[in-house]
Design a protein around this motif. Structure first.
Motif, PDB file in Angstrom:
ATOM      1  N   ARG A 163       0.839  -1.203   0.000  1.00  0.00           N
ATOM      2  CA  ARG A 163       0.000   0.000   0.000  1.00  0.00           C
ATOM      3  C   ARG A 163       0.875   1.254   0.000  1.00  0.00           C
ATOM      4  NH1 ARG A 163      -3.510  -2.144   3.597  1.00  0.00           N
ATOM      5  NH2 ARG A 163      -2.748  -0.887   5.324  1.00  0.00           N
ATOM      6  N   ARG A 178      -7.578  -3.568  -5.969  1.00  0.00           N
ATOM      7  CA  ARG A 178      -8.253  -4.184  -4.832  1.00  0.00           C
ATOM      8  C   ARG A 178      -8.756  -3.111  -3.869  1.00  0.00           C
ATOM      9  NH1 ARG A 178      -6.322  -5.868   0.807  1.00  0.00           N
ATOM     10  NH2 ARG A 178      -4.108  -5.915   0.488  1.00  0.00           N
ATOM     11  N   GLY A 185      -8.717  -9.387  10.909  1.00  0.00           N
ATOM     12  CA  GLY A 185      -7.333  -9.376  10.410  1.00  0.00           C
ATOM     13  C   GLY A 185      -7.002  -8.020   9.811  1.00  0.00           C
ATOM     14  N   ASP A 200      -7.390  -8.342  15.352  1.00  0.00           N
ATOM     15  CA  ASP A 200      -6.179  -9.001  14.842  1.00  0.00           C
ATOM     16  C   ASP A 200      -5.515  -9.710  16.018  1.00  0.00           C
ATOM     17  OD1 ASP A 200      -3.650  -9.605  13.339  1.00  0.00           O
ATOM     18  OD2 ASP A 200      -4.490  -8.193  11.902  1.00  0.00           O
ATOM     19  N   ASP A 254      -7.529 -14.355  18.430  1.00  0.00           N
ATOM     20  CA  ASP A 254      -7.156 -15.311  17.395  1.00  0.00           C
ATOM     21  C   ASP A 254      -8.450 -15.882  16.820  1.00  0.00           C
ATOM     22  OD1 ASP A 254      -6.417 -17.464  15.847  1.00  0.00           O
ATOM     23  OD2 ASP A 254      -4.889 -18.184  17.252  1.00  0.00           O
ATOM     24  N   LEU A 255      -8.711 -15.581  15.572  1.00  0.00           N
ATOM     25  CA  LEU A 255      -9.981 -15.975  14.943  1.00  0.00           C
ATOM     26  C   LEU A 255     -10.145 -17.490  14.839  1.00  0.00           C
ATOM     27  CD1 LEU A 255      -9.842 -13.292  12.136  1.00  0.00           C
ATOM     28  CD2 LEU A 255     -11.577 -13.408  13.942  1.00  0.00           C
ATOM     29  N   GLU A 290      -9.961  -8.884   4.466  1.00  0.00           N
ATOM     30  CA  GLU A 290      -9.097  -8.755   3.293  1.00  0.00           C
ATOM     31  C   GLU A 290      -7.860  -9.607   3.493  1.00  0.00           C
ATOM     32  OE1 GLU A 290      -8.681  -4.838   1.200  1.00  0.00           O
ATOM     33  OE2 GLU A 290      -9.444  -4.143   3.110  1.00  0.00           O
TER      34      GLU A 290
HETATM   35  C1  LIG Z   1      -2.330 -10.126   4.664  1.00  0.00           C
HETATM   36  S1  LIG Z   1      -2.617  -9.309   6.185  1.00  0.00           S
HETATM   37  C2  LIG Z   1      -3.962  -8.261   5.674  1.00  0.00           C
HETATM   38  C3  LIG Z   1      -4.114  -7.047   6.543  1.00  0.00           C
HETATM   39  C4  LIG Z   1      -5.271  -6.142   6.126  1.00  0.00           C
HETATM   40  N1  LIG Z   1      -6.523  -6.857   6.162  1.00  0.00           N
HETATM   41  C5  LIG Z   1      -5.021  -5.605   4.748  1.00  0.00           C
HETATM   42  O1  LIG Z   1      -5.657  -6.065   3.814  1.00  0.00           O
HETATM   43  O2  LIG Z   1      -4.201  -4.712   4.604  1.00  0.00           O
HETATM   44  C6  LIG Z   1      -3.456 -10.564   7.134  1.00  0.00           C
HETATM   45  C7  LIG Z   1      -3.806 -10.103   8.531  1.00  0.00           C
HETATM   46  O3  LIG Z   1      -4.673 -11.068   9.124  1.00  0.00           O
HETATM   47  C8  LIG Z   1      -4.248 -11.316  10.440  1.00  0.00           C
HETATM   48  N2  LIG Z   1      -4.679 -12.680  10.813  1.00  0.00           N
HETATM   49  C9  LIG Z   1      -4.452 -13.813  10.120  1.00  0.00           C
HETATM   50  N3  LIG Z   1      -4.933 -14.870  10.790  1.00  0.00           N
HETATM   51  C10 LIG Z   1      -5.502 -14.384  11.928  1.00  0.00           C
HETATM   52  C11 LIG Z   1      -6.159 -14.996  13.036  1.00  0.00           C
HETATM   53  N4  LIG Z   1      -6.304 -16.319  13.121  1.00  0.00           N
HETATM   54  N5  LIG Z   1      -6.619 -14.205  14.035  1.00  0.00           N
HETATM   55  C12 LIG Z   1      -6.449 -12.859  13.974  1.00  0.00           C
HETATM   56  N6  LIG Z   1      -5.819 -12.221  12.941  1.00  0.00           N
HETATM   57  C13 LIG Z   1      -5.350 -12.981  11.939  1.00  0.00           C
HETATM   58  C14 LIG Z   1      -2.730 -11.165  10.378  1.00  0.00           C
HETATM   59  O4  LIG Z   1      -2.148 -10.939  11.642  1.00  0.00           O
HETATM   60  C15 LIG Z   1      -2.578  -9.975   9.438  1.00  0.00           C
HETATM   61  O5  LIG Z   1      -2.605  -8.746  10.114  1.00  0.00           O
END
Ligand SMILES: C[S@@+](CC[C@H](N)C(=O)[O-])C[C@H]1O[C@@H](n2cnc3c(N)ncnc32)[C@H](O)[C@@H]1O
Length: 354
Positions: free
Chosen positions: A33, A82, A105, A130, A191-192, A216
């Motif tokens: 970004r 996107r 996330g 997150d 943690d999702l 995303e």
């Molecule tokens: C590729 S980054 C995308 C960040 C943001 N959504 C964007 O599009 O700019 C993925 C994000 O999802 C979070 N994430 C992935 N699995 C997760 C989980 N199980 N619980 C919480 N957060 C999660 C990661 O820590 C990260 O910040």
């Protein structure tokens, strides 16, 4: 967007905690970004406050014009498409009367601040989720940056308020610095993949309001059954939409190369199991989701967004003028492996889409 990778990598995964590798994907997204913003593809006055690139980034791309975080044109175009597509769908949600947003996330995402800027949408609450490591970093950045926290409305003074509480901050940081709550905004660590964790959101969102679930590039890092558990939990919102940006079609040669290269970073994509954008859209209609199933869904690849959604004038003005893209076939290949998918439940949001 993850960088397109060439074949030939035979590196073995260094011993990184797989969750560290997942968290680090936020750096990829934010660095992409930042590159797009620095090169003029996208406006985002808030990004430099929420993301600072490491001085010597290992995924930083080439130095030169645009700075050390400059990414190749393919990545910049993908990030532009996107962002623009998700922004357009989020704007449609708010034009339907608005409501609340739950962003999963969210990482270093700036959308809440960009939305708050202008024209003011009817946004009753925006909740970001997150891992605690990410939320504590974001909470710190919000707390020390007036440009970020001055957007929060001041708390309403109570009749018995003391003079000192009248000047108190419009947000509170709690949970060892990992949570931040303001009147219109919450940042929640969880943690999702933990089915009990979503109770951390209890009381933050009103089940009677139209609610948009934004994810995303998040569900690809989770097993489909863990994502389904989240969607089932989300079934409590009757007027609801979901909007995701995901990778698709990774069973082909391009996808195999990408997966091999990610494995060298100890990163796997257990949720990137959909071959086409239609498969990705259909997942939201699955009756096994019970009340979490949506009624309508649709999707477009980033290539479809390039050809059908981004106004030609924007392509000319922003894209063609910015960098020279020799390889339209390569652009088509990369953009065809990413899609934006959305689904709706209830009458208010029906018909949203391109
Ligand atoms: C590729 S980054 C995308 C960040 C943001 N959504 C964007 O599009 O700019 C993925 C994000 O999802 C979070 N994430 C992935 N699995 C997760 C989980 N199980 N619980 C919480 N957060 C999660 C990661 O820590 C990260 O910040």
């Amino acid at each position: 967007m993850l960088p397109p990778q060439r074949s030939g990598s035979s590196g073995r995964a260094p011993s990184i905690d797989p969750d560290d590798a997942i968290r680090a994907t936020d750096d990829d997204a934010a660095a992409s970004r930042l590159s797009a913003v620095n090169l003029g593809y996208l406006p985002d006055p808030f990004l430099p406050y929420l993301y600072r690139p490491p001085m010597s980034s290992s995924h930083g791309g080439n130095a030169g014009a645009g700075g050390p975080s400059r990414k190749p044109p393919l990545i910049n175009v993908g990030t532009h498409h996107r962002t623009m597509a998700v922004d357009m769908l989020v704007q449609q949600f708010f034009h339907r009367g608005g409501g609340q947003v739950l962003s999963l996330g969210a990482g270093s995402d700036t959308r809440f601040w960009r939305l708050s800027q202008s024209p003011k949408p009817n946004m009753s609450r925006y909740v970001e989720v997150d891992f605690p490591h990410q939320t504590s970093q974001k909470a710190q950045r919000i707390a020390r940056t007036a440009k970020l926290h001055s957007i929060f409305p001041s708390p309403s003074p109570t009749p018995s308020a003391s003079p000192s509480s009248l000047t108190s901050k419009p947000y509170t940081v709690s949970n060892g610095g990992t949570s931040l709550h303001a009147r219109s905004y919450s940042l929640v660590p969880l943690d999702l993949r933990d089915p009990t964790a979503l109770s951390g959101l209890d009381g933050l969102l009103d089940p009677d309001l139209p609610t948009l679930l934004l994810a995303e590039c998040v569900f690809c890092y989770m097993k489909p059954e863990d994502t389904d558990a989240v969607l089932k939990w989300f079934g409590r919102f009757k007027e609801a939409g979901v909007l995701v940006y995901e990778m698709i079609g990774l069973e082909d040669q391009f996808g195999q190369v990408m997966k091999r290269n990610l494995a060298t970073r100890n990163l796997s994509l257990p949720g990137a199991v959909y071959r086409t954008s239609a498969d990705q859209a259909n997942r939201f209609l699955n009756p096994l989701l019970g009340s979490g199933a949506f009624y309508t869904s649709d999707a477009k690849t980033l290539w479809g967004i390039h050809t059908d959604v981004i106004p030609k004038e924007e392509l000319q003005r922003r894209i063609a003028a910015l960098e020279h893209l020799d390889e339209i076939e390569e652009l088509r290949l990369v953009l065809s492996h990413y899609c934006v998918a959305w689904a709706t439940r209830g009458q208010i949001l029906e018909g949203i889409g391109f």
